[in-house]
Design a protein around this motif. Structure first.
Motif, PDB file in Angstrom:
ATOM      1  N   ILE A 191       0.883  -1.285  -0.005  1.00  0.00           N
ATOM      2  CA  ILE A 191      -0.044   0.100  -0.130  1.00  0.00           C
ATOM      3  C   ILE A 191       0.727   1.359   0.023  1.00  0.00           C
ATOM      4  O   ILE A 191       1.642   1.539   1.051  1.00  0.00           O
ATOM      5  CB  ILE A 191      -1.014  -0.188   1.089  1.00  0.00           C
TER       6      ILE A 191
ATOM      7  N   ILE B 198       1.570   5.229   0.454  1.00  0.00           N
ATOM      8  CA  ILE B 198       0.655   6.151   1.236  1.00  0.00           C
ATOM      9  C   ILE B 198       1.371   7.476   0.816  1.00  0.00           C
ATOM     10  O   ILE B 198       2.348   7.769   1.387  1.00  0.00           O
ATOM     11  CB  ILE B 198       0.513   5.921   2.277  1.00  0.00           C
TER      12      ILE B 198
ATOM     13  N   THR C 151      -1.516   9.788   9.152  1.00  0.00           N
ATOM     14  CA  THR C 151      -0.762   8.581   8.602  1.00  0.00           C
ATOM     15  C   THR C 151      -0.084   7.804   9.735  1.00  0.00           C
ATOM     16  O   THR C 151      -0.128   6.639   9.943  1.00  0.00           O
ATOM     17  CB  THR C 151       0.144   9.030   7.771  1.00  0.00           C
TER      18      THR C 151
ATOM     19  N   LEU D  15      -0.909   4.257  11.226  1.00  0.00           N
ATOM     20  CA  LEU D  15       0.198   3.066  11.284  1.00  0.00           C
ATOM     21  C   LEU D  15       0.728   2.473  12.467  1.00  0.00           C
ATOM     22  O   LEU D  15       1.304   1.766  12.421  1.00  0.00           O
ATOM     23  CB  LEU D  15       1.141   3.613  10.008  1.00  0.00           C
TER      24      LEU D  15
ATOM     25  N   TYR E  63      -1.794  -1.632  10.409  1.00  0.00           N
ATOM     26  CA  TYR E  63      -0.497  -1.701   9.929  1.00  0.00           C
ATOM     27  C   TYR E  63      -0.506  -3.113   9.078  1.00  0.00           C
ATOM     28  O   TYR E  63       0.005  -3.314   7.938  1.00  0.00           O
ATOM     29  CB  TYR E  63       0.581  -1.535  10.997  1.00  0.00           C
TER      30      TYR E  63
ATOM     31  N   LYS F 252       1.007  -4.146   3.502  1.00  0.00           N
ATOM     32  CA  LYS F 252       2.414  -3.534   3.515  1.00  0.00           C
ATOM     33  C   LYS F 252       2.514  -2.284   3.106  1.00  0.00           C
ATOM     34  O   LYS F 252       2.787  -1.816   2.037  1.00  0.00           O
ATOM     35  CB  LYS F 252       3.344  -4.677   2.578  1.00  0.00           C
ATOM     36  N   PRO F 253       2.468  -1.185   4.229  1.00  0.00           N
ATOM     37  CA  PRO F 253       2.355  -0.030   3.999  1.00  0.00           C
ATOM     38  C   PRO F 253       3.699   0.583   3.795  1.00  0.00           C
ATOM     39  O   PRO F 253       4.850   0.538   4.429  1.00  0.00           O
ATOM     40  CB  PRO F 253       1.711   0.553   5.190  1.00  0.00           C
TER      41      PRO F 253
ATOM     42  N   VAL G 218       5.060   4.799   3.085  1.00  0.00           N
ATOM     43  CA  VAL G 218       4.783   6.129   2.975  1.00  0.00           C
ATOM     44  C   VAL G 218       5.653   6.751   2.011  1.00  0.00           C
ATOM     45  O   VAL G 218       6.878   6.604   2.034  1.00  0.00           O
ATOM     46  CB  VAL G 218       4.779   6.693   4.496  1.00  0.00           C
TER      47      VAL G 218
ATOM     48  N   TYR H 235       8.662  -3.430   6.378  1.00  0.00           N
ATOM     49  CA  TYR H 235       7.158  -4.035   6.879  1.00  0.00           C
ATOM     50  C   TYR H 235       7.096  -4.627   8.324  1.00  0.00           C
ATOM     51  O   TYR H 235       6.682  -5.729   8.314  1.00  0.00           O
ATOM     52  CB  TYR H 235       6.602  -4.973   5.549  1.00  0.00           C
TER      53      TYR H 235
ATOM     54  N   ILE I 255      -6.930   2.890   4.732  1.00  0.00           N
ATOM     55  CA  ILE I 255      -6.153   1.884   4.705  1.00  0.00           C
ATOM     56  C   ILE I 255      -6.524   0.378   4.559  1.00  0.00           C
ATOM     57  O   ILE I 255      -6.337  -0.551   3.747  1.00  0.00           O
ATOM     58  CB  ILE I 255      -4.876   1.780   5.541  1.00  0.00           C
TER      59      ILE I 255
ATOM     60  N   SER J 252      -8.586  -0.492   1.521  1.00  0.00           N
ATOM     61  CA  SER J 252      -7.508  -0.636   0.273  1.00  0.00           C
ATOM     62  C   SER J 252      -7.160  -2.210   0.421  1.00  0.00           C
ATOM     63  O   SER J 252      -7.186  -2.724  -0.650  1.00  0.00           O
ATOM     64  CB  SER J 252      -6.370   0.382   0.350  1.00  0.00           C
ATOM     65  N   ALA J 253      -6.722  -2.621   1.567  1.00  0.00           N
ATOM     66  CA  ALA J 253      -6.387  -3.844   1.704  1.00  0.00           C
ATOM     67  C   ALA J 253      -7.560  -4.875   1.305  1.00  0.00           C
ATOM     68  O   ALA J 253      -7.161  -6.059   0.928  1.00  0.00           O
ATOM     69  CB  ALA J 253      -5.783  -4.237   3.105  1.00  0.00           C
TER      70      ALA J 253
END
Length: 334
Positions: free
Chosen positions: A7, A9, A22, A26, A32, A36-37, A39, A70, A321, A324-325
């Protein structure tokens, strides 16, 4: 086995609440670990944001997405270092921040186009800051359309179990009514059906909201439903779309929340926005469909009046978030 999505961001306008929400999102394990975010932003400002909200996280500056760890408790930041910290101030329109926000989005799109990110979850940007930076786009949707050569991206809101599409967006109500033609209703119902298919939604029953009180009462309160909206729905049904309406706007959204419909086609901007935000303002999330990649977004602004004060709620970013996942593993592209 379902792939865990990467992901991207973009941090948003550095002077707004984007960095704080953000970090706040997270810093929560369930958010989180939804994906796998990574930024895209500025390391120093993310560190400032973490201190401001008192988040117990480490900021890990990376120069490429391959370096991301991650690991919960560490926020990977692909830092562009494009903000002069000596002149930076939270809560103010600054050209450098408008330019920086644009560059974060540009980098996120590049990652998605290269297959290095599966989805983009965006934070707020500021129209005045973009204008001060001479960025030739008024907002996210316009930027993403230009960066991906997409003619007319499709916006969908999701809140709780209700999905809302929009026949028209940023137009005066008078001009929006002129756009409510049977051809447009047909086209949008086809596009909305295809959009849900791309998100992996198998049940796709649509209700089209009415324009006039009681959907016009067969012409007593206006002819738009009789002349354009209902004929457009009929054409869509003939084309194989599961659609009904027009359903009076004072009840259609409640019925969708009760599960009667899988999505509602709102005829104009405020009709759908009010319904979504009255249902749950913070958890209303926007999805941009029709792009080569999936994009989710918070549906609020930069909140300059509270930026840098540590009081901004991260709830909307958390939902952004997680949503989106939820959809990324099923998304099938433009």
């Amino acid at each position: 086995m379902t792939k865990t999505p990467v992901i991207a961001i973009p941090m948003g306008d550095p002077a707004g609440i984007g960095p704080e929400i953000t970090v706040g999102a997270l810093a929560k394990a369930d958010v989180y670990n939804a994906g796998k975010p990574v930024v895209i932003g500025n390391t120093a400002i993310m560190e400032k944001a973490a201190r401001i909200i008192g988040a117990d996280v480490a900021i890990n500056e990376i120069s490429s997405i391959d370096e991301a760890q991650y690991q919960y408790g560490t926020i990977d930041v692909l830092s562009l270092n494009n903000v002069d910290l000596d002149s930076f101030t939270f809560g103010e329109v600054q050209a450098q921040c408008g330019q920086a926000a644009f560059e974060y989005i540009e980098k996120a799109v590049s990652l998605a186009n290269e297959g290095l990110a599966d989805v983009i979850a965006t934070t707020p940007i500021n129209k005045e800051s973009l204008k001060a930076a001479d960025v030739p786009h008024i907002g996210h949707t316009e930027m993403l359309a230009a960066m991906t050569d997409t003619e007319d991206p499709l916006t969908m809101f999701e809140v709780k179990n209700m999905r809302i599409f929009f026949l028209t967006r940023h137009l005066s109500l008078k001009d929006a009514i002129d756009q409510m033609t049977k051809e447009r209703v047909l086209d949008y119902l086809k596009r909305c059906d295809a959009a849900l298919q791309r998100l992996g939604v198998s049940s796709r029953k649509f209700a089209v909201a009415g324009l006039n009180p009681h959907s016009g009462e067969n012409g007593l309160f206006g002819m738009e439903e009789v002349d354009e909206i209902r004929p457009g729905i009929d054409l869509a049904v003939e084309a194989g779309i599961d659609a009904v309406g027009p359903v009076p706007a004072d009840s259609v959204f409640h019925q969708a929340l009760q599960g009667k419909y899988d999505a509602v086609l709102s005829l104009y901007h405020d009709q759908g926005h009010i319904a979504a935000k009255m249902t749950d303002f913070e958890k209303t999330i926007s999805i941009t469909n029709g792009l080569p990649f999936l994009r989710t977004s918070v549906d609020h602004g930069t909140a300059f009046d509270i930026a840098g004060k540590g009081i901004a709620s991260s709830v909307s970013m958390e939902e952004c978030i997680k949503l989106s996942a939820k959809y990324a593993p099923h998304f099938t592209g433009k």
